[in-house]
Design an enzyme around this catalytic site. Sequence first.
Site, PDB file in Angstrom:
ATOM      1  N   TYR A 139       0.815  -1.213   0.000  1.00  0.00           N
ATOM      2  CA  TYR A 139       0.000   0.000   0.000  1.00  0.00           C
ATOM      3  C   TYR A 139       0.854   1.271   0.000  1.00  0.00           C
ATOM      4  CZ  TYR A 139      -4.652  -1.999   0.938  1.00  0.00           C
ATOM      5  OH  TYR A 139      -5.847  -2.645   0.850  1.00  0.00           O
ATOM      6  N   LYS A 184       2.979 -15.308   2.876  1.00  0.00           N
ATOM      7  CA  LYS A 184       3.191 -16.068   1.633  1.00  0.00           C
ATOM      8  C   LYS A 184       4.692 -16.338   1.543  1.00  0.00           C
ATOM      9  CE  LYS A 184       1.705 -17.809  -2.306  1.00  0.00           C
ATOM     10  NZ  LYS A 184       0.822 -18.999  -2.375  1.00  0.00           N
ATOM     11  N   ASP A 217      -3.090 -18.258   0.902  1.00  0.00           N
ATOM     12  CA  ASP A 217      -4.076 -18.943   0.050  1.00  0.00           C
ATOM     13  C   ASP A 217      -4.806 -20.038   0.842  1.00  0.00           C
ATOM     14  OD1 ASP A 217      -1.628 -20.241   0.124  1.00  0.00           O
ATOM     15  OD2 ASP A 217      -1.649 -20.891  -1.965  1.00  0.00           O
ATOM     16  N   ASP A 241      -6.446  -6.899   4.307  1.00  0.00           N
ATOM     17  CA  ASP A 241      -7.566  -6.242   3.628  1.00  0.00           C
ATOM     18  C   ASP A 241      -8.494  -7.302   3.041  1.00  0.00           C
ATOM     19  OD1 ASP A 241      -9.070  -4.142   2.384  1.00  0.00           O
ATOM     20  OD2 ASP A 241      -8.070  -4.637   0.500  1.00  0.00           O
ATOM     21  N   ASP A 245     -12.398  -8.834   4.696  1.00  0.00           N
ATOM     22  CA  ASP A 245     -13.697  -8.815   3.999  1.00  0.00           C
ATOM     23  C   ASP A 245     -14.293 -10.222   3.988  1.00  0.00           C
ATOM     24  OD1 ASP A 245     -13.379  -6.097   3.333  1.00  0.00           O
ATOM     25  OD2 ASP A 245     -14.246  -6.403   1.331  1.00  0.00           O
TER      26      ASP A 245
HETATM   27  C1  IPM Z   1     -10.368  -1.075   4.040  1.00  0.00           C
HETATM   28  C2  IPM Z   1     -10.590  -0.509   2.677  1.00  0.00           C
HETATM   29  C3  IPM Z   1      -9.416   0.399   2.315  1.00  0.00           C
HETATM   30  C4  IPM Z   1      -8.179  -0.456   2.317  1.00  0.00           C
HETATM   31  C5  IPM Z   1      -9.581   1.162   0.982  1.00  0.00           C
HETATM   32  C6  IPM Z   1     -10.842   1.990   0.959  1.00  0.00           C
HETATM   33  C7  IPM Z   1      -8.377   1.988   0.676  1.00  0.00           C
HETATM   34  O1  IPM Z   1     -10.775  -1.519   1.741  1.00  0.00           O
HETATM   35  O2  IPM Z   1     -10.263  -0.285   4.991  1.00  0.00           O
HETATM   36  O3  IPM Z   1     -10.315  -2.286   4.162  1.00  0.00           O
HETATM   37  O4  IPM Z   1      -7.873  -1.124   1.310  1.00  0.00           O
HETATM   38  O5  IPM Z   1      -7.477  -0.457   3.324  1.00  0.00           O
HETATM   39 MG    MG Z   2     -10.911  -3.450   2.591  1.00  0.00          MG
END
Ligand code: IPM
Ligand code: MG
Length: 347
Positions: A139, A184, A217, A241, A245
């Site tokens: 990032y 990884k 993975d 990240d 999710d």
């Molecule tokens: C998160 C989001 C952010 C990230 C984006 C919006 C930059 O997906 O906070 O998980 O990738 O960190």
């Molecule tokens: Mg995210």
Amino acid sequence: MSLTIAYLPGDGVGPEVAAAARRALELATQESGPDFRFIECDFGGVAIDRHNDPFPAETREICTAADAVLLGAVGGPKWDGGRLRPEAGLLALRKALGVYANLRPVQTFAGMETLSPLKSDRAAGVDMLIVRELTGGVYFGDREEGTERARDECVYTREEVERVARIAFEAARGRKGKVTSVDKANVLATSRLWRAAVEKLHKEEYSDIELEHVLVDAMAMKLIQAPGVYDVILTENMFGDILSDEASVIAGSIGLAPSASVGETGAGLYEPIHGSAPDIAGENKANPAGAILSAAMMLRYSFKEEALASVIEKAVQDALEDGSGTADIGGRDSCTSFTDIICQALA
Ligand code: IPM
Ligand code: MG
């Protein structure tokens, strides 16, 4: 004592859910606890529109001087393809605050297992904390844009790995005593450094904690197969990240998932995991629970108000148990009516 909270509603559903979190904070602290002063700041896409900068200098000043930062969400199709991106503001904010550890708890609420896309017996009892490194890795590496060739560099230093690993080990001590470090290492040099640094810290200071290493993975697969076996999951920025999710939907909806970002000192940053959800923005449909639970995390981590944090968490849990909720969890409430129900328990 008055504490300053930089209040960054942001874009899309951000203002709707941030308002809910702010209300919960104000109500939970009205009898006892800290007295909050909120300073609203432009941030993300709205700040690009107004100041030509997703993280304007004035917002930066207020955030870095504040006791905590409360954020809704940033981004949206309006700014796609533009020179300036709202997300760049979020990365700059995380960096400016030095919040290198992002804490993302994933819990199945009792009685809510049927909301999970997983079979109920697998979803039941899930209680994990993802500790995601937040201010390093790909990032923040050197970047080269290009139409024929592009480059994103991933760099980690031992110190960056150690400090976030320490947060994970400390968290595990207060939980079930287990850390799963995800990398990884069979391919990436940064992952081999990651694993070595985590191993060393474990051996020297945290041998009471059970430590395992899992390749990212395989982790994506295991999270679905047996989410209940995990306690603290420690990982680098981009893997965290993606996995957070994935993990958040195990509890039923990403709309329920809160996060706290903390560093050594200074203000913590509190935001729901979900994004700006432009498809439902302005429709009063967003789930405010992730933002409200982020407010609870603020009370816990920034202000050491454990009891008040628990009061908010219980209010959310009770509202869910009573069958209240927004459409993402199969409910019939709007963002504001669900917030009202949660807040009644706080008033
Ligand atoms: C998160 C989001 C952010 C990230 C984006 C919006 C930059 O997906 O906070 O998980 O990738 O960190
Ligand atoms: Mg995210």
